[in-house]
Design a protein around this motif. Structure first.
Motif, PDB file in Angstrom:
ATOM      1  N   TYR A   1      -2.909  11.536  -2.945  1.00  0.00           N
ATOM      2  CA  TYR A   1      -2.947  11.472  -1.442  1.00  0.00           C
ATOM      3  C   TYR A   1      -5.307  11.094  -1.484  1.00  0.00           C
ATOM      4  N   PHE A   2      -5.690  12.008  -2.142  1.00  0.00           N
ATOM      5  CA  PHE A   2      -6.940  11.291  -2.246  1.00  0.00           C
ATOM      6  C   PHE A   2      -7.121  10.035  -1.983  1.00  0.00           C
ATOM      7  N   VAL A   3      -6.719   9.129  -3.407  1.00  0.00           N
ATOM      8  CA  VAL A   3      -7.267   8.204  -3.888  1.00  0.00           C
ATOM      9  C   VAL A   3      -6.047   7.285  -2.549  1.00  0.00           C
ATOM     10  N   SER A   4      -5.530   7.880  -1.991  1.00  0.00           N
ATOM     11  CA  SER A   4      -4.223   6.513  -1.249  1.00  0.00           C
ATOM     12  C   SER A   4      -4.665   6.638   0.017  1.00  0.00           C
ATOM     13  N   VAL A   5      -5.578   7.638   0.325  1.00  0.00           N
ATOM     14  CA  VAL A   5      -6.448   8.207   1.845  1.00  0.00           C
ATOM     15  C   VAL A   5      -7.365   6.845   2.000  1.00  0.00           C
ATOM     16  N   LEU A   6      -7.773   7.050   0.924  1.00  0.00           N
ATOM     17  CA  LEU A   6      -9.600   6.074   1.021  1.00  0.00           C
ATOM     18  C   LEU A   6      -9.425   4.425   0.719  1.00  0.00           C
TER      19      LEU A   6
ATOM     20  N   TYR B   1      -0.242   1.766   1.601  1.00  0.00           N
ATOM     21  CA  TYR B   1      -0.704   2.534   0.962  1.00  0.00           C
ATOM     22  C   TYR B   1      -0.227   4.078   1.697  1.00  0.00           C
ATOM     23  N   GLU B   2       0.431   3.002   2.790  1.00  0.00           N
ATOM     24  CA  GLU B   2       1.078   4.454   3.807  1.00  0.00           C
ATOM     25  C   GLU B   2       2.145   5.457   2.841  1.00  0.00           C
ATOM     26  N   ILE B   3       3.054   4.901   1.871  1.00  0.00           N
ATOM     27  CA  ILE B   3       3.954   4.808   0.867  1.00  0.00           C
ATOM     28  C   ILE B   3       3.729   6.276   0.537  1.00  0.00           C
ATOM     29  N   PRO B   4       2.393   6.104  -0.755  1.00  0.00           N
ATOM     30  CA  PRO B   4       2.341   7.250  -1.489  1.00  0.00           C
ATOM     31  C   PRO B   4       1.335   8.651  -0.977  1.00  0.00           C
ATOM     32  N   VAL B   5       0.793   7.740   0.253  1.00  0.00           N
ATOM     33  CA  VAL B   5       0.676   9.166   1.142  1.00  0.00           C
ATOM     34  C   VAL B   5       1.528  10.030   2.216  1.00  0.00           C
ATOM     35  N   THR B   6       2.591   9.466   2.335  1.00  0.00           N
ATOM     36  CA  THR B   6       3.424   9.744   2.803  1.00  0.00           C
ATOM     37  C   THR B   6       4.332  10.560   1.738  1.00  0.00           C
TER      38      THR B   6
ATOM     39  N   TRP C   1       1.497   0.160  -6.027  1.00  0.00           N
ATOM     40  CA  TRP C   1       3.504   0.212  -6.266  1.00  0.00           C
ATOM     41  C   TRP C   1       3.564   0.292  -7.516  1.00  0.00           C
ATOM     42  N   LYS C   2       2.137  -0.285  -8.629  1.00  0.00           N
ATOM     43  CA  LYS C   2       2.778   0.122  -9.906  1.00  0.00           C
ATOM     44  C   LYS C   2       2.496   1.806 -10.356  1.00  0.00           C
ATOM     45  N   TYR C   3       1.581   2.328 -10.156  1.00  0.00           N
ATOM     46  CA  TYR C   3       1.257   3.499 -11.044  1.00  0.00           C
ATOM     47  C   TYR C   3       1.003   4.827  -9.205  1.00  0.00           C
ATOM     48  N   LEU C   4      -0.227   4.151  -8.456  1.00  0.00           N
ATOM     49  CA  LEU C   4       0.675   5.296  -6.986  1.00  0.00           C
ATOM     50  C   LEU C   4       1.633   6.095  -6.670  1.00  0.00           C
ATOM     51  N   THR C   5       2.899   5.025  -6.514  1.00  0.00           N
ATOM     52  CA  THR C   5       4.232   5.519  -5.706  1.00  0.00           C
ATOM     53  C   THR C   5       5.029   6.079  -6.597  1.00  0.00           C
ATOM     54  N   PRO C   6       4.849   5.556  -7.649  1.00  0.00           N
ATOM     55  CA  PRO C   6       5.618   5.801  -9.003  1.00  0.00           C
ATOM     56  C   PRO C   6       5.570   7.333  -8.910  1.00  0.00           C
TER      57      PRO C   6
ATOM     58  N   VAL D   1      -7.768  -8.230  -4.675  1.00  0.00           N
ATOM     59  CA  VAL D   1      -6.789  -7.799  -4.400  1.00  0.00           C
ATOM     60  C   VAL D   1      -5.304  -7.636  -4.827  1.00  0.00           C
ATOM     61  N   ASP D   2      -5.023  -8.321  -5.698  1.00  0.00           N
ATOM     62  CA  ASP D   2      -3.900  -8.100  -6.610  1.00  0.00           C
ATOM     63  C   ASP D   2      -3.989  -6.579  -7.653  1.00  0.00           C
ATOM     64  N   HIS D   3      -5.138  -6.075  -7.703  1.00  0.00           N
ATOM     65  CA  HIS D   3      -5.764  -4.969  -8.305  1.00  0.00           C
ATOM     66  C   HIS D   3      -4.811  -3.756  -7.998  1.00  0.00           C
ATOM     67  N   LEU D   4      -5.280  -4.151  -6.474  1.00  0.00           N
ATOM     68  CA  LEU D   4      -4.768  -3.139  -5.447  1.00  0.00           C
ATOM     69  C   LEU D   4      -3.793  -2.722  -4.731  1.00  0.00           C
ATOM     70  N   MET D   5      -2.893  -3.777  -4.944  1.00  0.00           N
ATOM     71  CA  MET D   5      -1.568  -3.790  -5.106  1.00  0.00           C
ATOM     72  C   MET D   5      -0.766  -3.351  -6.038  1.00  0.00           C
ATOM     73  N   SER D   6      -1.578  -3.650  -7.576  1.00  0.00           N
ATOM     74  CA  SER D   6      -0.188  -2.887  -8.711  1.00  0.00           C
ATOM     75  C   SER D   6      -0.919  -2.058  -8.799  1.00  0.00           C
ATOM     76  N   ILE D   7      -2.052  -1.180  -7.823  1.00  0.00           N
ATOM     77  CA  ILE D   7      -2.436   0.462  -8.502  1.00  0.00           C
ATOM     78  C   ILE D   7      -1.674   0.860  -7.351  1.00  0.00           C
TER      79      ILE D   7
END
Lengths: 182, 386
Positions: free
Chosen positions: B232-237, B183-188, B345-350, B337-343
């Motif tokens: 940003y806000f979702v990712s910092v959560l 989650y550091e990636i979408p935040v940054t 890498w597949k949604y927030l980062t793009p 857990v897998d939903h967390l990762m897919s959110i």
């Protein structure tokens, strides 16, 4: 005067971290002492006025490399693996031998002497007073103008590494798909 | 002295502070100004850390009160008026508890981990802009420093999970490390889209182009920053391990996650680090997107009174976001857990990458003007076409 104190403190941290890093036998502890050492290096950069470099040191080495190393250590296996590793290390020629230490320290001294002579010459030439302009703007500008080719080439290298990592980490094709658990 | 301007440089402008400093200097016979400078810097830093630790402590109280409010209960109401002293009671209880460490644990790492967490959070206070004057260090790489130093928190969580020698802790620590790194990636990336607009890494640069009114905030600058705020806000959560992303300490699966084996004040340090980190990321959100400490009409600019107003503005915005964080926790169920990762890498980062590109294109085409500027200029030059 404050930068000098920070510099001395950071240099002490580098020294102590380095000594502890090679003297401990626990790999996880080594990683933590490496963290201390690298943090000290960042402190040295900061006290010399290169703030951008210092923060980059923290973000790359502490946020990236040390965590990666800890993950790697955790994925290498338990006590059996380590005892097997020790057996291999003992079998290897010239490991832990007296003459190895002798040769190692001579090579180390030569490298250290050469480097310090080189840096001594360099320090006499370079002005050590910090510039008042923000250094990251200069770095960014030179990366996108004079050193554009090197920048692009390294980005290609990183892209290749990324794709390679994805291919290596790709799971084997299995008939039933299970949710991964971390 | 380095190019850094610190809070002491600001304080030295005021006459009474100069008087105090010369009086103390002549009393103890300190001729070197830098000794006094360092002592004053350490004192201010200690005061800020103390106040923010209290904010973190009262965060637990706020959490319990707000959750009780949401669930139609009373919450803590026995210790002191409205249960306000519950925090002190909790703290005393934690200090009084026995300090237990598991038999087979790695003692050195076990004792180190809470301090890594708390260090990673407290170190960010050094650059957090509470007001134009009260910023401990105005370094020119402020936001970059915050992103870098807060990675120590993830390291602390990971080490805690490993050193406890417990299955729950290890699972929690692994989850925590992978989640925080991801989650550091979408935040940054969201922060970077703001940095494109501000043209500098320091908080002063970021705040220079914003105004006190919402129209001048970066969140309303263009559609991409508006989306970027929510990314940003979702990712910092997730980065601060707050619900609905509190997988590292999921009570229903992992007992208490990475701090299962910690007792007393060592556990307290983890909890305190979490609450203070929430404050820090909310403060960053307020500074990056919501205009930071700017007060309307610049009332009392350059005086102590103005500084107090600015601190009040900063805290109001930050604590408002803090309320939202707690509100979210008691509203949404925990993710898998897998939903967390897919959110991530597949949604927030793009989305964050798209935002970065969008902000760059906006700057290129509209010359960095905000949507309100464009609207106003369109109105003023509109009738010419007819």
């Amino acid at each position: 005067m404050l930068p000098e104190i920070v510099l001395l403190f950071s240099a002490f941290m580098v020294f102590l971290g380095g000594i502890l890093l090679i003297s401990t036998k626990n790999l996880m502890h080594s990683c933590i002492f490496l963290l201390m050492c690298l943090f000290g290096v960042a402190g040295v950069y900061a006290s010399l006025g290169a703030e951008f470099l210092a923060v980059t040191q923290i973000i790359v080495y502490i946020g990236g490399i040390v965590i990666l190393m800890l993950f790697a250590v955790m994925l290498t296996g338990g006590k059996e693996f380590i005892s097997r590793l020790h057996k291999v290390l003992n079998l290897a020629p010239l490991m832990g031998d007296k003459s190895t230490y002798m040769k190692g320290s001579i090579v180390g001294l030569i490298i250290f002497g050469g480097l310090s002579a080189f840096f001594y010459q360099l320090l006499k030439v370079l002005p050590l007073k910090e510039q008042q302009v923000s250094d990251y703007k200069i770095i960014g500008h030179s990366l996108l103008t004079d050193n554009l080719l090197a920048f692009e080439l390294s980005s290609f290298l990183l892209l290749g590494a990324l794709i390679g990592a994805a291919i290596i980490a790709k799971p084997e094709k299995v008939s039933e798909s299970k949710p991964t658990d971390i | 002295m380095s190019a850094n301007e610190t809070v002491i440089d600001h304080l030295l402008q005021f006459e009474f502070f100069q008087k105090i400093s010369t009086a103390i200097g002549s009393q103890i016979g300190v001729s070197h100004i830098w000794v006094w400078y360092m002592v004053a810097l350490i004192l201010v830093a200690a005061v800020i850390t103390g106040i923010l630790a209290a904010v973190g402590g009262f965060g637990t109280y706020a959490e319990r009160k707000i959750s009780a409010d949401i669930q139609g209960r009373f919450g803590p109401n026995r210790v002191g008026p409205y249960g306000l002293f519950q925090v002190i009671a909790d703290g005393l209880k934690m200090i009084g508890k026995e300090d237990i460490s598991p038999n087979e644990s790695d003692k050195f790492l076990f004792y180190l981990a809470p301090f890594l967490c708390i260090f990673g959070v407290v170190a960010t206070f050094a650059v957090l802009p509470f007001s134009a004057g009260l910023t401990l260090s105005k370094t020119n790489v402020g936001i970059y420093y915050v992103v870098a130093i807060s990675s120590l928190v993830g390291l602390g969580i990971f080490i805690a999970g490993y050193a406890s020698n417990s299955k729950w802790s290890l699972l929690g620590g692994m989850r925590g490390a992978s989640q925080i790194i991801s989650y550091e990636i979408p935040v940054t990336l969201s922060i970077m889209s703001i940095l494109l607009l501000s043209g500098g890494l320091s908080f002063e640069d970021i705040l220079a182009n914003q105004t006190a009114w919402p129209a001048g905030w970066y969140i309303f600058h263009n559609p991409f920053t508006f989306i970027g705020f929510f990314v940003y806000f979702v990712s910092v959560l997730a980065e601060t391990n707050r619900a609905p992303f509190d997988l590292p300490e999921a009570e229903s699966e992992l007992v208490s996650g990475y701090h299962t084996e910690y007792t007393g004040m060592r556990y307290g340090l983890f909890a305190l680090a979490e609450y203070m980190e929430v404050f820090v990321v909310c403060g960053l959100a307020a500074t990056l997107f919501l205009g930071g400490y700017h007060v309307p009409f610049d009332i009392g600019k350059g005086t102590i009174f103005g500084d107090i107003l600015q601190i009040g503005t900063f805290f109001a915005k930050t604590l408002g976001l803090y309320y939202v964080v707690i509100w979210v926790r008691w509203t949404f169920p925990r993710l898998r857990v897998d939903h967390l990762m897919s959110i991530c890498w597949k949604y927030l980062t793009p989305i964050a990458l798209f935002n970065l590109l969008g902000v760059s294109v906006w700057i290129l085409f509209f010359d960095g003007k905000s949507i309100l500027d464009l609207f106003l200029s369109a109105i003023s030059s509109g009738p010419v076409g007819h």
